[in-house]
Design a protein around this motif. Structure first.
Motif, short mmCIF file in Angstrom:
data_model
loop_
_atom_site.label_atom_id
_atom_site.label_comp_id
_atom_site.label_asym_id
_atom_site.label_seq_id
_atom_site.Cartn_x
_atom_site.Cartn_y
_atom_site.Cartn_z
N PRO A 159 0.66 -1.46 -0.06
CA PRO A 159 -0.07 -0.02 0.09
C PRO A 159 0.86 1.19 -0.08
CG PRO A 159 -0.14 -1.17 2.26
CD PRO A 159 0.52 -2.15 1.26
N SER A 160 1.99 1.18 0.43
CA SER A 160 2.79 2.52 0.59
C SER A 160 3.78 2.53 -0.39
CB SER A 160 3.27 2.68 2.06
OG SER A 160 4.26 1.51 2.46
N ASP A 161 4.00 1.67 -1.40
CA ASP A 161 4.84 1.47 -2.34
C ASP A 161 5.05 2.86 -3.35
OD1 ASP A 161 7.22 -0.27 -3.49
OD2 ASP A 161 6.02 0.49 -5.31
N ASP A 162 5.82 3.31 -3.98
CA ASP A 162 5.87 4.51 -4.82
C ASP A 162 5.07 4.02 -6.14
OD1 ASP A 162 7.33 6.02 -3.25
OD2 ASP A 162 9.20 5.97 -4.42
N PHE A 163 5.17 2.88 -6.41
CA PHE A 163 4.68 2.29 -7.90
C PHE A 163 2.88 2.12 -7.62
CE2 PHE A 163 2.71 -0.59 -10.84
CZ PHE A 163 2.93 -0.19 -11.99
N THR A 164 2.75 1.66 -6.31
CA THR A 164 1.21 1.72 -6.04
C THR A 164 0.69 3.20 -6.13
OG1 THR A 164 1.55 -0.28 -4.53
CG2 THR A 164 -0.44 0.96 -4.15
N HIS A 165 1.34 4.19 -5.38
CA HIS A 165 0.86 5.62 -5.49
C HIS A 165 0.94 6.17 -6.89
CE1 HIS A 165 2.19 6.49 -0.96
NE2 HIS A 165 1.19 5.19 -1.09
N PHE A 166 1.70 5.83 -7.79
CA PHE A 166 1.68 6.20 -8.86
C PHE A 166 0.37 5.54 -9.57
CE2 PHE A 166 2.77 4.46 -13.28
CZ PHE A 166 2.87 5.92 -14.25
N ALA A 167 0.20 4.34 -9.56
CA ALA A 167 -1.01 3.59 -10.11
C ALA A 167 -2.28 4.48 -9.73
CB ALA A 167 -0.88 2.25 -9.89
N PHE A 168 -2.30 4.57 -8.45
CA PHE A 168 -3.67 5.37 -8.09
C PHE A 168 -3.64 6.76 -8.49
CE2 PHE A 168 -4.11 1.77 -5.04
CZ PHE A 168 -5.43 1.75 -5.01
N ARG A 169 -2.44 7.48 -8.79
CA ARG A 169 -2.63 8.76 -9.24
C ARG A 169 -3.18 8.66 -10.71
NH1 ARG A 169 2.10 9.84 -6.21
NH2 ARG A 169 3.52 9.27 -7.95
#
Length: 189
Positions: A159-169
């Protein structure tokens, strides 16, 4: 003996992510190939580097294709200008999200996403990255429903990985194209 043969077949079976990368890199007009890289190697790879941990997430082929297609959003989120959204824009986005989630499982935005740096929740499809992504989804035989499903798995895995954040953005950049997600490519729908 049979068990050993089955285990070797499973170990050598191509992963959905590998197949999606191969299909994406073979598409015409691909300017930046996609590859899987360890965090230390990512800056040196001359490709859009997907994190190595994605290979351990149980993705369907259409989900893997939806994630690989996110290369179309590369760098676009970091170039956006900072903006503070009005209370009305937040309320409209929350209402749209609630409507979308009525028939889908509840989604929670991962911690760490700064809503002031991403696009508003209700955005029409005019962004070039969104148009390219939608075209790539079609070319890869995937759909926005597969992206929504993959995001659920990413959130559960890291949940806190950079790629996960990128995908949600990227999902937020899709705006109205994700309301509701098209599930025609997902099995069982």
């Amino acid at each position: 003996m049979l068990t050993l043969a089955l285990l070797s077949m499973v170990a050598s079976a191509p992963m959905p992510l590998d197949g999606a990368i191969k299909r994406y890199n073979a598409l015409p007009e691909v300017t930046l190939p996609v590859a899987i890289a360890a965090p230390d190697d990512a800056p040196r790879v001359k490709a859009f580097a997907l994190p190595m941990w994605l290979t351990k997430v149980a993705l369907d082929p259409v989900e893997a294709s939806a994630l690989v297609g996110l290369v179309e959003f590369r760098g676009s989120a970091s170039r956006e200008e900072r903006r503070n959204w009005t209370a009305g824009e937040y309320a409209a986005g929350l209402a749209a999200q609630a409507a979308r989630n009525a028939n889908h499982e509840r989604t929670i935005t991962p911690k760490g996403i700064d809503f002031d740096t991403v696009t508003p929740p209700l955005r029409t499809v005019e962004d070039k990255s969104v148009i390219r992504y939608q075209r790539r989804l079609s070319e890869l035989g995937s759909c926005t429903g597969a992206l929504a499903s993959a995001l659920t798995k990413l959130r559960a895995a890291r949940p806190s990985d950079d790629f996960t954040h990128f995908a949600f953005r990227a999902r937020q950049r899709l705006g109205t194209a994700m309301l509701p997600p098209d599930t025609t490519c997902v099995r069982g729908t």
